[in-house]
Motif scaffolding. Structure first.
Motif, PDB file in Angstrom:
ATOM      1  N   SER A   8       0.822  -1.218   0.000  1.00 24.28           N
ATOM      2  CA  SER A   8       0.000   0.000   0.000  1.00 24.28           C
ATOM      3  C   SER A   8       0.853   1.263   0.000  1.00 24.28           C
ATOM      4  N   ALA A   9       2.058   1.180   0.555  1.00 28.47           N
ATOM      5  CA  ALA A   9       2.939   2.355   0.580  1.00 28.47           C
ATOM      6  C   ALA A   9       3.291   2.802  -0.830  1.00 28.47           C
ATOM      7  N   TYR A  10       3.382   1.831  -1.759  1.00 29.66           N
ATOM      8  CA  TYR A  10       3.679   2.147  -3.162  1.00 29.66           C
ATOM      9  C   TYR A  10       2.542   2.981  -3.746  1.00 29.66           C
ATOM     10  N   ASP A  11       1.300   2.579  -3.481  1.00 29.58           N
ATOM     11  CA  ASP A  11       0.150   3.347  -3.951  1.00 29.58           C
ATOM     12  C   ASP A  11       0.177   4.760  -3.388  1.00 29.58           C
ATOM     13  N   GLU A  12       0.531   4.882  -2.127  1.00 26.45           N
ATOM     14  CA  GLU A  12       0.569   6.199  -1.486  1.00 26.45           C
ATOM     15  C   GLU A  12       1.641   7.084  -2.131  1.00 26.45           C
ATOM     16  N   GLU A  13       2.753   6.470  -2.502  1.00 25.34           N
ATOM     17  CA  GLU A  13       3.823   7.241  -3.148  1.00 25.34           C
ATOM     18  C   GLU A  13       3.374   7.775  -4.507  1.00 25.34           C
ATOM     19  N   LEU A  14       2.661   6.949  -5.271  1.00 27.47           N
ATOM     20  CA  LEU A  14       2.159   7.398  -6.567  1.00 27.47           C
ATOM     21  C   LEU A  14       1.081   8.469  -6.399  1.00 27.47           C
ATOM     22  N   LYS A  15       0.214   8.286  -5.404  1.00 29.55           N
ATOM     23  CA  LYS A  15      -0.828   9.291  -5.134  1.00 29.55           C
ATOM     24  C   LYS A  15      -0.201  10.620  -4.710  1.00 29.55           C
ATOM     25  N   TYR A  16       0.908  10.523  -3.982  1.00 32.35           N
ATOM     26  CA  TYR A  16       1.602  11.737  -3.542  1.00 32.35           C
ATOM     27  C   TYR A  16       2.049  12.564  -4.746  1.00 32.35           C
ATOM     28  N   LEU A  17       2.606  11.890  -5.773  1.00 32.87           N
ATOM     29  CA  LEU A  17       3.032  12.598  -6.978  1.00 32.87           C
ATOM     30  C   LEU A  17       1.850  13.293  -7.644  1.00 32.87           C
ATOM     31  N   SER A  18       0.717  12.594  -7.728  1.00 39.11           N
ATOM     32  CA  SER A  18      -0.476  13.184  -8.358  1.00 39.11           C
ATOM     33  C   SER A  18      -0.972  14.398  -7.576  1.00 39.11           C
ATOM     34  N   LYS A  19      -0.949  14.297  -6.255  1.00 41.78           N
ATOM     35  CA  LYS A  19      -1.408  15.419  -5.423  1.00 41.78           C
ATOM     36  C   LYS A  19      -0.489  16.621  -5.571  1.00 41.78           C
ATOM     37  N   ARG A  20       0.810  16.373  -5.662  1.00 42.73           N
ATOM     38  CA  ARG A  20       1.760  17.484  -5.815  1.00 42.73           C
ATOM     39  C   ARG A  20       1.598  18.147  -7.179  1.00 42.73           C
ATOM     40  N   ILE A  21       1.314  17.355  -8.215  1.00 44.13           N
ATOM     41  CA  ILE A  21       1.058  17.931  -9.542  1.00 44.13           C
ATOM     42  C   ILE A  21      -0.184  18.813  -9.490  1.00 44.13           C
ATOM     43  N   ALA A  22      -1.243  18.330  -8.835  1.00 42.30           N
ATOM     44  CA  ALA A  22      -2.479  19.115  -8.721  1.00 42.30           C
ATOM     45  C   ALA A  22      -2.218  20.430  -7.986  1.00 42.30           C
ATOM     46  N   ALA A  23      -1.425  20.368  -6.912  1.00 47.33           N
ATOM     47  CA  ALA A  23      -1.112  21.581  -6.152  1.00 47.33           C
ATOM     48  C   ALA A  23      -0.290  22.557  -6.991  1.00 47.33           C
ATOM     49  N   MET A  24       0.697  22.041  -7.724  1.00 53.49           N
ATOM     50  CA  MET A  24       1.494  22.898  -8.599  1.00 53.49           C
ATOM     51  C   MET A  24       0.624  23.533  -9.679  1.00 53.49           C
ATOM     52  N   GLY A  25      -0.304  22.749 -10.239  1.00 53.76           N
ATOM     53  CA  GLY A  25      -1.182  23.268 -11.287  1.00 53.76           C
ATOM     54  C   GLY A  25      -2.039  24.415 -10.780  1.00 53.76           C
ATOM     55  N   GLY A  26      -2.622  24.242  -9.592  1.00 56.58           N
ATOM     56  CA  GLY A  26      -3.433  25.308  -9.017  1.00 56.58           C
ATOM     57  C   GLY A  26      -2.620  26.562  -8.747  1.00 56.58           C
ATOM     58  N   HIS A  27      -1.392  26.370  -8.264  1.00 56.05           N
ATOM     59  CA  HIS A  27      -0.527  27.516  -7.968  1.00 56.05           C
ATOM     60  C   HIS A  27      -0.127  28.240  -9.259  1.00 56.05           C
ATOM     61  N   ALA A  28       0.186  27.480 -10.304  1.00 57.11           N
ATOM     62  CA  ALA A  28       0.560  28.088 -11.581  1.00 57.11           C
ATOM     63  C   ALA A  28      -0.601  28.901 -12.154  1.00 57.11           C
ATOM     64  N   GLU A  29      -1.818  28.366 -12.065  1.00 62.35           N
ATOM     65  CA  GLU A  29      -2.995  29.095 -12.543  1.00 62.35           C
ATOM     66  C   GLU A  29      -3.141  30.426 -11.810  1.00 62.35           C
ATOM     67  N   ARG A  30      -3.024  30.389 -10.489  1.00 59.09           N
ATOM     68  CA  ARG A  30      -3.176  31.620  -9.700  1.00 59.09           C
ATOM     69  C   ARG A  30      -2.101  32.644 -10.053  1.00 59.09           C
ATOM     70  N   MET A  31      -0.879  32.182 -10.247  1.00 59.75           N
ATOM     71  CA  MET A  31       0.195  33.106 -10.601  1.00 59.75           C
ATOM     72  C   MET A  31      -0.097  33.837 -11.899  1.00 59.75           C
TER      73      MET A  31
END
Length: 241
Positions: A8-31
């Motif tokens: 399950s830790a492997y799944d969490e690691e992959l989900k972490y990457l997706s969440k960080r991409i989503a956060a970066m995307g939102g920040h880039a839009e706001r900028m």
């Protein structure tokens, strides 16, 4: 959709990457939104905020790169998982560049304020930015849902952005020819317009990466680029210095 693993830790690691991409995307839009608002409203304070906020995306990209390398070394991913990880690296690089482009617009705010231009030019920049940001938002939605069947809009939207950029390019040249005092501020606006047009190109890059992540194939060959500014013929009356 992402694979489900026994560890399950492997799944969490992959989900972490997706969440960080989503956060970066939102920040880039706001900028980008704030950079355009600073330009249109002649707000140097907001422009400085955008410039400072670029550090968040720089750090986000480094964090994703580091995490991805650790996952590859530890899990030795294959097939879809490997594409997911490599795709996150590529998408974070595109989002970091979107932030840089927003920062570049913000850096020109003070120079543009010094030679205020007609409202129509700023409306044109706003419309161009709206198109580019809509394309970026839609692409990030596809990344979240993995619904690649919805990805066909990307190239149509990119064609619209290129056509609007070419039109704005011509309009700015006209103002520059009418009054030499417009040359400096309009040149800054030309760079702003080009930065916004490039945001659309990065959104297209992200769409191609998503298609590869989900299907394992490259998107079909791209249609000819719609930016026609290299074809614009300058009138003979344009003063040459």
């Amino acid at each position: 959709m992402q694979s489900v693993h026994i560890v399950s830790a492997y799944d969490e690691e992959l989900k972490y990457l997706s969440k960080r991409i989503a956060a970066m995307g939102g920040h880039a839009e706001r900028m980008v939104e704030q950079a355009i608002a600073a330009l249109v409203n002649a707000d140097p304070g907001l422009a400085q905020k955008v410039i400072r906020d670029d550090l968040v995306l720089d750090e986000g990209q480094r964090e994703i790169d580091d995490k991805a390398i650790v996952i590859i070394a530890k899990r030795q991913p294959m097939a879809t998982d490997l594409r997911e990880i490599v795709g996150a690296i590529r998408i974070s690089a595109d989002l970091e560049r979107v932030g840089d482009l927003g920062k570049n617009v913000a850096k020109r705010v003070v120079s543009v304020i010094e030679g205020r231009q007609p409202t129509s030019l700023f409306r044109g920049l706003e419309a161009l930015a709206d198109l580019a940001l809509t394309q970026l938002k839609e692409v990030l939605d596809v990344y979240a849902s993995r619904s690649v069947e919805k990805i066909g809009f990307v190239r149509d939207r990119d064609d619209q952005i290129d056509a609007m950029y070419t039109s704005l390019f011509r309009e700015l040249l006209t103002y520059m020819m009418e009054d030499p005092r417009n040359i400096t501020p309009c040149t800054h606006l030309l760079f702003c317009a080009k930065n916004i047009e490039r945001i659309g190109d990065h959104a297209t890059n992200i769409a191609e990466t998503i298609y590869y992540i989900v299907t394992g194939d490259q998107m079909p060959a791209e249609r000819p680029k719609g930016d026609k500014t290299d074809k614009v013929v300058l009138p003979a009356t344009l003063p040459v210095k």
